[in-house]
Design an enzyme around this catalytic site. Sequence first.
Site, PDB file in Angstrom:
ATOM      1  N   ALA A 220      32.372  37.053  49.750  1.00  0.00           N
ATOM      2  CA  ALA A 220      32.332  37.078  51.221  1.00  0.00           C
ATOM      3  C   ALA A 220      32.148  35.721  51.892  1.00  0.00           C
ATOM      4  CB  ALA A 220      31.181  37.997  51.668  1.00  0.00           C
ATOM      5  N   SER A 221      32.078  34.646  51.119  1.00  0.00           N
ATOM      6  CA  SER A 221      31.607  33.397  51.728  1.00  0.00           C
ATOM      7  C   SER A 221      32.696  32.439  52.178  1.00  0.00           C
ATOM      8  CB  SER A 221      30.673  32.675  50.752  1.00  0.00           C
ATOM      9  OG  SER A 221      31.320  32.483  49.512  1.00  0.00           O
ATOM     10  N   THR A 222      33.910  32.596  51.658  1.00  0.00           N
ATOM     11  CA  THR A 222      35.003  31.683  52.044  1.00  0.00           C
ATOM     12  C   THR A 222      36.310  32.473  52.086  1.00  0.00           C
ATOM     13  OG1 THR A 222      35.341  31.086  49.717  1.00  0.00           O
ATOM     14  CG2 THR A 222      33.961  29.597  50.986  1.00  0.00           C
TER      15      THR A 222
ATOM     16  N   PHE B  11      28.848  33.550  45.320  1.00  0.00           N
ATOM     17  CA  PHE B  11      28.191  32.682  44.349  1.00  0.00           C
ATOM     18  C   PHE B  11      28.260  31.260  44.885  1.00  0.00           C
ATOM     19  CE2 PHE B  11      27.848  32.318  39.410  1.00  0.00           C
ATOM     20  CZ  PHE B  11      26.486  32.149  39.544  1.00  0.00           C
TER      21      PHE B  11
ATOM     22  N   ALA C  50      28.704  38.032  40.781  1.00  0.00           N
ATOM     23  CA  ALA C  50      29.181  39.396  41.057  1.00  0.00           C
ATOM     24  C   ALA C  50      29.705  40.098  39.810  1.00  0.00           C
ATOM     25  CB  ALA C  50      30.291  39.341  42.109  1.00  0.00           C
TER      26      ALA C  50
ATOM     27  N   TYR D  96      53.302  31.363  39.330  1.00  0.00           N
ATOM     28  CA  TYR D  96      52.421  32.357  39.934  1.00  0.00           C
ATOM     29  C   TYR D  96      52.742  33.773  39.451  1.00  0.00           C
ATOM     30  CZ  TYR D  96      48.864  34.287  42.807  1.00  0.00           C
ATOM     31  OH  TYR D  96      47.720  34.949  43.175  1.00  0.00           O
TER      32      TYR D  96
ATOM     33  N   VAL E 113      45.839  27.937  52.752  1.00  0.00           N
ATOM     34  CA  VAL E 113      44.988  26.915  52.167  1.00  0.00           C
ATOM     35  C   VAL E 113      43.588  27.501  51.989  1.00  0.00           C
ATOM     36  CG1 VAL E 113      44.064  24.588  52.442  1.00  0.00           C
ATOM     37  CG2 VAL E 113      46.260  25.177  53.490  1.00  0.00           C
TER      38      VAL E 113
HETATM   39  P1  NAI Z   1      38.112  31.629  47.895  1.00  0.00           P
HETATM   40  O1  NAI Z   1      37.960  30.660  46.778  1.00  0.00           O
HETATM   41  O2  NAI Z   1      38.168  31.109  49.277  1.00  0.00           O
HETATM   42  O3  NAI Z   1      36.916  32.725  47.837  1.00  0.00           O
HETATM   43  C1  NAI Z   1      36.391  33.200  46.653  1.00  0.00           C
HETATM   44  C2  NAI Z   1      35.095  33.949  46.906  1.00  0.00           C
HETATM   45  O4  NAI Z   1      34.624  34.472  45.643  1.00  0.00           O
HETATM   46  C3  NAI Z   1      33.934  33.101  47.438  1.00  0.00           C
HETATM   47  O5  NAI Z   1      33.170  33.884  48.343  1.00  0.00           O
HETATM   48  C4  NAI Z   1      33.086  32.815  46.191  1.00  0.00           C
HETATM   49  O6  NAI Z   1      31.697  32.588  46.440  1.00  0.00           O
HETATM   50  C5  NAI Z   1      33.261  34.132  45.472  1.00  0.00           C
HETATM   51  N1  NAI Z   1      32.971  34.065  44.040  1.00  0.00           N
HETATM   52  C6  NAI Z   1      33.615  33.364  43.080  1.00  0.00           C
HETATM   53  N2  NAI Z   1      33.043  33.603  41.872  1.00  0.00           N
HETATM   54  C7  NAI Z   1      32.030  34.479  42.083  1.00  0.00           C
HETATM   55  C8  NAI Z   1      31.077  35.115  41.252  1.00  0.00           C
HETATM   56  N3  NAI Z   1      31.054  34.928  39.925  1.00  0.00           N
HETATM   57  N4  NAI Z   1      30.175  35.938  41.832  1.00  0.00           N
HETATM   58  C9  NAI Z   1      30.147  36.154  43.178  1.00  0.00           C
HETATM   59  N5  NAI Z   1      31.051  35.590  44.005  1.00  0.00           N
HETATM   60  C10 NAI Z   1      31.973  34.769  43.469  1.00  0.00           C
HETATM   61  O7  NAI Z   1      39.393  32.498  47.527  1.00  0.00           O
HETATM   62  P2  NAI Z   1      40.559  33.187  48.364  1.00  0.00           P
HETATM   63  O8  NAI Z   1      41.751  32.322  48.342  1.00  0.00           O
HETATM   64  O9  NAI Z   1      40.052  33.733  49.640  1.00  0.00           O
HETATM   65  O10 NAI Z   1      40.911  34.415  47.374  1.00  0.00           O
HETATM   66  C11 NAI Z   1      40.396  35.716  47.512  1.00  0.00           C
HETATM   67  C12 NAI Z   1      41.429  36.684  46.952  1.00  0.00           C
HETATM   68  O11 NAI Z   1      42.621  36.588  47.734  1.00  0.00           O
HETATM   69  C13 NAI Z   1      41.830  36.387  45.511  1.00  0.00           C
HETATM   70  O12 NAI Z   1      42.070  37.596  44.829  1.00  0.00           O
HETATM   71  C14 NAI Z   1      43.150  35.638  45.687  1.00  0.00           C
HETATM   72  O13 NAI Z   1      43.991  35.724  44.553  1.00  0.00           O
HETATM   73  C15 NAI Z   1      43.723  36.399  46.863  1.00  0.00           C
HETATM   74  N6  NAI Z   1      44.821  35.728  47.588  1.00  0.00           N
HETATM   75  C16 NAI Z   1      44.753  34.404  47.946  1.00  0.00           C
HETATM   76  C17 NAI Z   1      45.818  33.800  48.588  1.00  0.00           C
HETATM   77  C18 NAI Z   1      45.757  32.357  49.016  1.00  0.00           C
HETATM   78  O14 NAI Z   1      46.810  31.786  49.328  1.00  0.00           O
HETATM   79  N7  NAI Z   1      44.605  31.736  49.080  1.00  0.00           N
HETATM   80  C19 NAI Z   1      47.044  34.555  48.926  1.00  0.00           C
HETATM   81  C20 NAI Z   1      46.971  35.959  48.586  1.00  0.00           C
HETATM   82  C21 NAI Z   1      45.906  36.502  47.914  1.00  0.00           C
END
Ligand code: NAI
Length: 400
Positions: free
Chosen positions: A49-51, A74, A112, A236, A275
């Site tokens: 939930a943090s980013t 995390f 998590a 990808y 991004v």
């Molecule tokens: P992000 O890196 O911004 O966020 C990841 C989140 O997971 C953060 O809140 C982090 O604290 C948490 N996290 C990581 N490891 C953890 C752990 N062990 N325990 C608890 N929390 C943990 O990532 P983003 O880009 O928002 O990705 C989220 C989902 O969206 C992923 O499944 C990604 O594949 C998907 N996605 C991302 C796209 C992109 O272009 N960024 C496009 C389409 C889907």
Amino acid sequence: MIIQPRTRGFICLTAHPDGALQNVKNQIEYVKSKGAIKNGPKKVLVIGASTGFGLSSRIAAAFGSGAATIGVFFEKTASEGKMGTAGWYNSAAFEKEAHEAGLYAKSINGDAFSDEVKKQTIDLIQKDLGQVDLVVYSLASPRRTHPKTGVAHSSVLKPIGKSYTNKTVDFHTGVVSEVTIAPVENDEDISNTIAVMGGEDWKFWIEDMKAAGVLADGVKTVAYSYIGPELTFPIYRNGTIGQAKNDLEATVTVLNNLLKDLNGSSYVSVNKALVTQSSSAIPVVPLYISLLYKVMKAKGTHEGTIEQMQRLFAERLYREDGQIPLDDASRIRIDDWEMASDVQAEVDRLWQETTTENLSKISDIAGYRKEFFNLFGFEVDGIDYEKEANENVPIPSIAS
Ligand code: NAI
């Protein structure tokens, strides 16, 4: 302390609390400007939930639908003289704003993937909310320690079968070069990536929550996936991460069966390339995103994570007619504007032409760079980075 960006490759080692607060405020303002999400969720758990998409999901639920939210993430804790990570400051900002608006918001900072954090979360739901009606699964992580076997799995971002060569960009310097990524050497690389980014942990969460009785009747759960254009398929969608996404998408059927007696349903939403800390780590993708932003901004269809999540909630998951449009593979498509044929044709054309020399003209590399720094609270309009910032910002529910 005075906090300035310090980068190593695609990682920024520092984060600015005031910039993070402003980012969160901007996202809240956007959601409010779109009006209430009718029939939206009321009690929501966001895992990751943090980013990125998880943070924006939390904001859309809280400020679009008045939801009570519990966030799991995390992040590195901020303390006196020690900077926290961007996700820490984002969550501190979110809770502050939510509490000021009279909304319930608590957070759990821990792994998590572990049974302990699942139990801690379930205990908190039982104590404070009773049940939740939406579970958002938005983890992105390079590793996972399996809670049952204790094995530490690391994911890899590699093609499968043969090596992949294409253009890539160093978004700090703007140098466009050709990169060749060697394929996986063994099936273990694939199974490890599936173990980290596939659907098993999502299933564990839903199983544990169901067993504890914390899922409300009619509960929904959603996880996020990506498809993207053919030019990134080898790295990808047809690469190791794509195998993990196939596994995540296949988990929807398993969860739908599990949730049947609760009249619940599970979804994967295919989101737009954006991004985030995770996407900047994938070779080739930052150049694609820079071109995509240029094209979508020119067409007026560009969205960030908050626009995507507001649209996902208002026009898909909680549509007024209750009909959620799905594609042939039963997925929600909120990447529809990215994948529009005119957008993709234009990106393809620009891709062939891109060189270091014309990059700043034909792509939105400047927008990419700014958004990258924004993720860490830097280059945010209205923030004076020469001024002393208080690094010791607590997350209210964690501090107490
Ligand atoms: P992000 O890196 O911004 O966020 C990841 C989140 O997971 C953060 O809140 C982090 O604290 C948490 N996290 C990581 N490891 C953890 C752990 N062990 N325990 C608890 N929390 C943990 O990532 P983003 O880009 O928002 O990705 C989220 C989902 O969206 C992923 O499944 C990604 O594949 C998907 N996605 C991302 C796209 C992109 O272009 N960024 C496009 C389409 C889907």
